[in-house]
Motif scaffolding. Structure first.
Motif, PDB file in Angstrom:
ATOM      1  N   ALA A  21      28.947 -35.097 117.062  1.00 13.96           N
ATOM      2  CA  ALA A  21      28.190 -34.882 115.831  1.00 13.96           C
ATOM      3  C   ALA A  21      29.052 -35.338 114.657  1.00 13.96           C
ATOM      4  O   ALA A  21      30.254 -35.054 114.613  1.00 13.96           O
ATOM      5  N   THR A  43      24.768 -38.612 114.621  1.00 11.00           N
ATOM      6  CA  THR A  43      25.354 -38.671 115.959  1.00 11.00           C
ATOM      7  C   THR A  43      26.241 -39.902 116.059  1.00 11.00           C
ATOM      8  O   THR A  43      26.015 -40.901 115.383  1.00 11.00           O
ATOM      9  N   ASN A  55      31.707 -32.005 121.771  1.00  7.08           N
ATOM     10  CA  ASN A  55      30.808 -31.093 122.477  1.00  7.08           C
ATOM     11  C   ASN A  55      31.492 -29.815 122.945  1.00  7.08           C
ATOM     12  O   ASN A  55      30.833 -28.853 123.321  1.00  7.08           O
ATOM     13  N   ASN A  97      21.955 -35.448 118.981  1.00  6.70           N
ATOM     14  CA  ASN A  97      22.041 -34.139 118.328  1.00  6.70           C
ATOM     15  C   ASN A  97      20.793 -33.872 117.486  1.00  6.70           C
ATOM     16  O   ASN A  97      20.886 -33.638 116.280  1.00  6.70           O
ATOM     17  N   ARG A 130      20.445 -31.022 114.950  1.00  7.22           N
ATOM     18  CA  ARG A 130      21.780 -30.445 115.125  1.00  7.22           C
ATOM     19  C   ARG A 130      21.927 -29.668 116.437  1.00  7.22           C
ATOM     20  O   ARG A 130      22.855 -28.862 116.574  1.00  7.22           O
ATOM     21  N   GLN A 173      23.349 -29.967 119.537  1.00 10.37           N
ATOM     22  CA  GLN A 173      24.317 -30.929 120.028  1.00 10.37           C
ATOM     23  C   GLN A 173      24.170 -31.192 121.522  1.00 10.37           C
ATOM     24  O   GLN A 173      23.880 -30.311 122.314  1.00 10.37           O
ATOM     25  N   ASN A 174      24.383 -32.463 121.878  1.00 12.83           N
ATOM     26  CA  ASN A 174      24.345 -32.940 123.265  1.00 12.83           C
ATOM     27  C   ASN A 174      23.014 -32.635 123.953  1.00 12.83           C
ATOM     28  O   ASN A 174      22.964 -32.078 125.048  1.00 12.83           O
TER      29      ASN A 174
END
Length: 249
Positions: free
Chosen positions: A37, A51, A79, A130, A133, A135-136
């Motif tokens: 991120a 990202t 991450n 992301n 937001r 993430q991953n």
């Protein structure tokens, strides 16, 4: 020889659905640590999250140009929750939405770039980003079309879901190579999964022009035998699945 090949080929055909599903799992396991991120404070005081993904072990990171534009300050969240020091913009492309950032780091996980000249409509893809937001987040889809703009620039139209904060997400082929970088979507009522990505060969060109050597980049490489022969590719993937299963016993 026939006694050995017959059950092996039978197993290969029986594991076709498993192989297709397992591709996304393997790609996520192998590449999620390299997807980051990008936290940005813009010159006007607003904040923005995009990202990116790591290209070299010493901290070269790719993202969309509009993520890094007008940035007053940037840092990177990995991450595992680790946050880098300041990220510095080191290069931006003039005709496509790509940029390179640099942080001071060592031994980072990184992706491998594929040759985007071999991409064809209908290919399966995996995207790690992301969105909002989160993430991953892993999503999947197809290369919907390879489009050439009036100025000669190539775009990949993709069907994988893309949401805000996903600009700069890597798009992986079935071999786990980055073949493009997601950057835009058609929004509005009635539009579904009309998303676009910049082919990875533009990224290779940008990095080369900026003086960086990317490990394992395949821009301009001829398609491998596995890429041109789906049956051989499936046999190899089936064997990989078998090895993973044996390791778990």
């Amino acid at each position: 020889m026939r006694v050995f090949l017959t059950p092996f080929l039978l197993l290969a055909f029986l594991t076709l659905p498993l192989a297709a599903q397992n591709n996304h799992v393997l790609i996520a396991e192998q590449n999620a640590p390299a997807v980051v991120a990008i936290n940005v404070v813009k010159n006007d005081g607003s904040t923005f999250t995009g990202t990116g993904f790591v290209l070299t072990p010493d901290g070269l990171i790719a993202t969309s140009r509009h993520v890094a534009e007008n940035a007053l300050y940037m840092n990177i969240t990995f991450n595992n929750g680790a946050v880098s020091g300041e990220a510095v913009s080191v290069a931006a492309a003039g005709n496509v939405d790509l940029a390179l950032l640099k942080i001071n780091a060592r031994n980072l996980p990184y992706v491998t770039l594929g040759n985007s000249d071999t991409v064809l409509p209908g290919q399966n893809i995996t995207v790690i980003g992301n969105p909002r937001r989160l993430q991953n987040t892993i999503s999947s889809g197809l290369i919907s079309q390879v489009r050439k703009k009036s100025d000669g620039v190539i775009w990949h139209q993709i069907s994988a879901p893309i949401s805000p904060s996903s600009s700069g997400s890597p798009v992986f082929n079935a071999q786990g190579e980055v073949i493009s970088v997601a950057f835009a979507s058609y929004k509005g009522e009635g539009n579904q999964n009309l998303n676009f990505a910049v082919p990875s060969n533009y990224l290779t060109e940008l990095a080369t022009a900026a003086g960086y050597v990317l490990p394992g980049a395949k821009a301009g490489a001829a398609p491998s035998e596995e890429a041109t022969n789906p049956f051989i590719a499936h046999l190899q993937k089936s064997w990989q699945i078998l090895k993973r299963l044996f390791q778990k016993i």
